[in-house]
Design a protein around this motif. Structure first.
Motif, PDB file in Angstrom:
ATOM      1  N   ALA A 151       1.158  -1.081  -0.435  1.00 51.17           N
ATOM      2  CA  ALA A 151      -0.164  -0.287  -0.338  1.00 51.17           C
ATOM      3  C   ALA A 151       0.878   0.978  -0.018  1.00 51.17           C
ATOM      4  CB  ALA A 151      -0.843   0.121   1.336  1.00 51.17           C
ATOM      5  N   LYS A 152       0.626   2.056  -0.819  1.00 53.65           N
ATOM      6  CA  LYS A 152       1.414   3.306  -1.295  1.00 53.65           C
ATOM      7  C   LYS A 152       0.098   4.434  -0.685  1.00 53.65           C
ATOM      8  CE  LYS A 152       4.611   1.635  -3.672  1.00 53.65           C
ATOM      9  NZ  LYS A 152       5.283   0.843  -2.757  1.00 53.65           N
ATOM     10  N   ARG A 153       0.958   5.646   0.162  1.00 60.38           N
ATOM     11  CA  ARG A 153      -0.099   7.217   0.107  1.00 60.38           C
ATOM     12  C   ARG A 153      -0.707   6.981  -1.091  1.00 60.38           C
ATOM     13  NH1 ARG A 153       3.611  11.986   2.495  1.00 60.38           N
ATOM     14  NH2 ARG A 153       1.929  12.869   0.183  1.00 60.38           N
ATOM     15  N   GLY A 154      -2.102   7.474  -0.916  1.00 65.26           N
ATOM     16  CA  GLY A 154      -2.365   7.877  -2.524  1.00 65.26           C
ATOM     17  C   GLY A 154      -3.249   7.284  -3.056  1.00 65.26           C
ATOM     18  N   MET A 155      -3.106   6.061  -3.032  1.00 63.35           N
ATOM     19  CA  MET A 155      -4.039   4.495  -3.634  1.00 63.35           C
ATOM     20  C   MET A 155      -5.275   4.961  -2.973  1.00 63.35           C
ATOM     21  SD  MET A 155      -2.401   0.879  -2.571  1.00 63.35           S
ATOM     22  CE  MET A 155      -1.671   0.252  -4.430  1.00 63.35           C
ATOM     23  N   VAL A 156      -6.472   4.363  -3.939  1.00 66.51           N
ATOM     24  CA  VAL A 156      -8.092   4.429  -3.953  1.00 66.51           C
ATOM     25  C   VAL A 156      -7.996   3.019  -3.846  1.00 66.51           C
ATOM     26  CG1 VAL A 156      -9.811   5.272  -4.224  1.00 66.51           C
ATOM     27  CG2 VAL A 156      -8.342   6.076  -4.936  1.00 66.51           C
ATOM     28  N   VAL A 157      -9.056   2.796  -2.083  1.00 68.94           N
ATOM     29  CA  VAL A 157      -9.116   1.006  -1.640  1.00 68.94           C
ATOM     30  C   VAL A 157     -10.453   0.940  -1.432  1.00 68.94           C
ATOM     31  CG1 VAL A 157      -6.582   0.960  -1.773  1.00 68.94           C
ATOM     32  CG2 VAL A 157      -8.419   1.747   0.408  1.00 68.94           C
ATOM     33  N   ARG A 158     -11.120  -0.151  -1.593  1.00 68.70           N
ATOM     34  CA  ARG A 158     -12.650  -0.468  -1.401  1.00 68.70           C
ATOM     35  C   ARG A 158     -12.692  -1.133  -0.062  1.00 68.70           C
ATOM     36  NH1 ARG A 158     -15.539  -2.449  -5.817  1.00 68.70           N
ATOM     37  NH2 ARG A 158     -14.393  -4.917  -5.038  1.00 68.70           N
ATOM     38  N   ILE A 159     -13.142  -0.312   0.686  1.00 66.38           N
ATOM     39  CA  ILE A 159     -13.616  -0.916   2.458  1.00 66.38           C
ATOM     40  C   ILE A 159     -14.572  -1.033   3.102  1.00 66.38           C
ATOM     41  CG2 ILE A 159     -13.080  -1.382   4.471  1.00 66.38           C
ATOM     42  CD1 ILE A 159      -9.616   0.165   3.725  1.00 66.38           C
ATOM     43  N   GLN A 160     -15.597  -2.749   2.725  1.00 68.23           N
ATOM     44  CA  GLN A 160     -17.204  -2.491   2.872  1.00 68.23           C
ATOM     45  C   GLN A 160     -17.842  -1.636   1.973  1.00 68.23           C
ATOM     46  OE1 GLN A 160     -17.385  -0.992   7.034  1.00 68.23           O
ATOM     47  NE2 GLN A 160     -16.417  -3.160   8.041  1.00 68.23           N
ATOM     48  N   GLY A 161     -17.129  -1.482   0.584  1.00 65.99           N
ATOM     49  CA  GLY A 161     -18.303  -1.218  -0.162  1.00 65.99           C
ATOM     50  C   GLY A 161     -17.943   0.158  -0.844  1.00 65.99           C
ATOM     51  N   GLU A 162     -16.925   1.095   0.562  1.00 68.06           N
ATOM     52  CA  GLU A 162     -17.028   2.612   0.277  1.00 68.06           C
ATOM     53  C   GLU A 162     -15.410   2.616   0.149  1.00 68.06           C
ATOM     54  OE1 GLU A 162     -18.076   4.165   3.813  1.00 68.06           O
ATOM     55  OE2 GLU A 162     -20.219   3.629   3.679  1.00 68.06           O
ATOM     56  N   TYR A 163     -15.536   3.956  -0.432  1.00 64.56           N
ATOM     57  CA  TYR A 163     -14.199   4.139  -1.632  1.00 64.56           C
ATOM     58  C   TYR A 163     -13.501   4.819   0.042  1.00 64.56           C
ATOM     59  CZ  TYR A 163     -15.845   1.369  -5.740  1.00 64.56           C
ATOM     60  OH  TYR A 163     -16.119   1.068  -6.597  1.00 64.56           O
ATOM     61  N   PHE A 164     -11.690   5.148  -0.194  1.00 70.24           N
ATOM     62  CA  PHE A 164     -10.940   5.661   0.533  1.00 70.24           C
ATOM     63  C   PHE A 164      -9.480   6.186   0.027  1.00 70.24           C
ATOM     64  CE2 PHE A 164     -14.319   2.893   3.771  1.00 70.24           C
ATOM     65  CZ  PHE A 164     -14.563   4.656   4.440  1.00 70.24           C
ATOM     66  N   GLN A 165      -9.135   6.964   0.180  1.00 72.26           N
ATOM     67  CA  GLN A 165      -7.942   7.313  -0.321  1.00 72.26           C
ATOM     68  C   GLN A 165      -6.968   7.294   0.885  1.00 72.26           C
ATOM     69  OE1 GLN A 165      -7.322  11.299  -1.764  1.00 72.26           O
ATOM     70  NE2 GLN A 165      -5.784  10.262  -2.987  1.00 72.26           N
ATOM     71  N   ILE A 166      -6.121   6.254   0.832  1.00 76.63           N
ATOM     72  CA  ILE A 166      -5.002   6.175   1.956  1.00 76.63           C
ATOM     73  C   ILE A 166      -4.146   7.738   2.377  1.00 76.63           C
ATOM     74  CG2 ILE A 166      -3.068   5.036   1.953  1.00 76.63           C
ATOM     75  CD1 ILE A 166      -3.387   2.895   1.218  1.00 76.63           C
ATOM     76  N   THR A 167      -3.496   8.109   3.418  1.00 75.58           N
ATOM     77  CA  THR A 167      -3.445   9.460   3.308  1.00 75.58           C
ATOM     78  C   THR A 167      -2.296   9.497   3.954  1.00 75.58           C
ATOM     79  OG1 THR A 167      -4.470   9.655   5.530  1.00 75.58           O
ATOM     80  CG2 THR A 167      -5.375  10.709   3.607  1.00 75.58           C
ATOM     81  N   LYS A 168      -1.654   8.320   4.950  1.00 80.13           N
ATOM     82  CA  LYS A 168      -0.288   7.788   6.113  1.00 80.13           C
ATOM     83  C   LYS A 168      -0.366   5.928   6.363  1.00 80.13           C
ATOM     84  CE  LYS A 168       1.493   9.501   9.715  1.00 80.13           C
ATOM     85  NZ  LYS A 168       1.007  10.745  11.343  1.00 80.13           N
ATOM     86  N   TYR A 169       0.628   5.932   5.578  1.00 83.46           N
ATOM     87  CA  TYR A 169       1.238   4.172   5.573  1.00 83.46           C
ATOM     88  C   TYR A 169       1.959   4.151   6.955  1.00 83.46           C
ATOM     89  CZ  TYR A 169       2.823  -0.152   5.338  1.00 83.46           C
ATOM     90  OH  TYR A 169       2.686  -2.052   4.727  1.00 83.46           O
ATOM     91  N   ILE A 170       1.904   3.335   7.943  1.00 78.93           N
ATOM     92  CA  ILE A 170       2.908   3.158   8.893  1.00 78.93           C
ATOM     93  C   ILE A 170       3.442   1.316   8.591  1.00 78.93           C
ATOM     94  CG2 ILE A 170       4.126   3.956  11.380  1.00 78.93           C
ATOM     95  CD1 ILE A 170       1.624   6.076  11.190  1.00 78.93           C
ATOM     96  N   HIS A 171       4.676   1.049   8.886  1.00 73.28           N
ATOM     97  CA  HIS A 171       4.703  -0.175   9.862  1.00 73.28           C
ATOM     98  C   HIS A 171       5.283  -0.062  10.671  1.00 73.28           C
ATOM     99  CE1 HIS A 171       7.631  -3.276   8.925  1.00 73.28           C
ATOM    100  NE2 HIS A 171       6.292  -4.097   8.860  1.00 73.28           N
ATOM    101  N   THR A 172       4.704  -0.370  11.965  1.00 73.20           N
ATOM    102  CA  THR A 172       6.202  -0.447  13.254  1.00 73.20           C
ATOM    103  C   THR A 172       5.755  -1.984  13.572  1.00 73.20           C
ATOM    104  OG1 THR A 172       3.649  -0.681  14.477  1.00 73.20           O
ATOM    105  CG2 THR A 172       4.719   1.417  14.135  1.00 73.20           C
ATOM    106  N   THR A 173       6.854  -1.917  13.979  1.00 72.40           N
ATOM    107  CA  THR A 173       7.538  -3.292  14.899  1.00 72.40           C
ATOM    108  C   THR A 173       7.294  -3.384  15.894  1.00 72.40           C
ATOM    109  OG1 THR A 173       8.771  -4.199  12.374  1.00 72.40           O
ATOM    110  CG2 THR A 173       8.753  -5.403  14.501  1.00 72.40           C
ATOM    111  N   PRO A 174       6.595  -3.505  16.531  1.00 77.82           N
ATOM    112  CA  PRO A 174       6.904  -4.313  18.584  1.00 77.82           C
ATOM    113  C   PRO A 174       8.108  -5.291  18.709  1.00 77.82           C
ATOM    114  CG  PRO A 174       4.679  -4.909  18.038  1.00 77.82           C
ATOM    115  CD  PRO A 174       5.621  -4.332  16.368  1.00 77.82           C
ATOM    116  N   GLY A 175       8.135  -4.895  19.925  1.00 77.57           N
ATOM    117  CA  GLY A 175       9.742  -5.502  20.635  1.00 77.57           C
ATOM    118  C   GLY A 175       9.316  -6.800  20.618  1.00 77.57           C
TER     119      GLY A 175
END
Length: 64
Positions: free
Chosen positions: A8-32
């Motif tokens: 996933a990249k910022r700016g991509m348009v995705v469909r979730i539960q039949g509605e359209y969203f644009q990705i504004t921020k993507y953060i990958h975290t790895t806890p301890g």
């Protein structure tokens, strides 16, 4: 077309539960301990409301 969460990249348009969203921020975290978590901030294309999702690395999104 499905896309892995890790692709996933910022700016991509995705469909979730039949509605359209644009990705504004993507953060990958790895806890301890445990698996990595992906935080995705979304903006609804019609209403403008914002939403945050927490997904595992193996999950997929519906790309539009």
């Amino acid at each position: 077309m499905s896309v892995k969460v890790t692709d996933a990249k910022r700016g991509m348009v995705v469909r979730i539960q039949g509605e359209y969203f644009q990705i504004t921020k993507y953060i990958h975290t790895t806890p301890g301990k445990g698996q990595a978590i992906n935080h995705i901030h979304l903006k609804h294309l019609l209403t403008g409301r914002q939403k945050e999702l927490r997904l595992n690395t193996g999950d997929t999104l519906d790309n539009v």
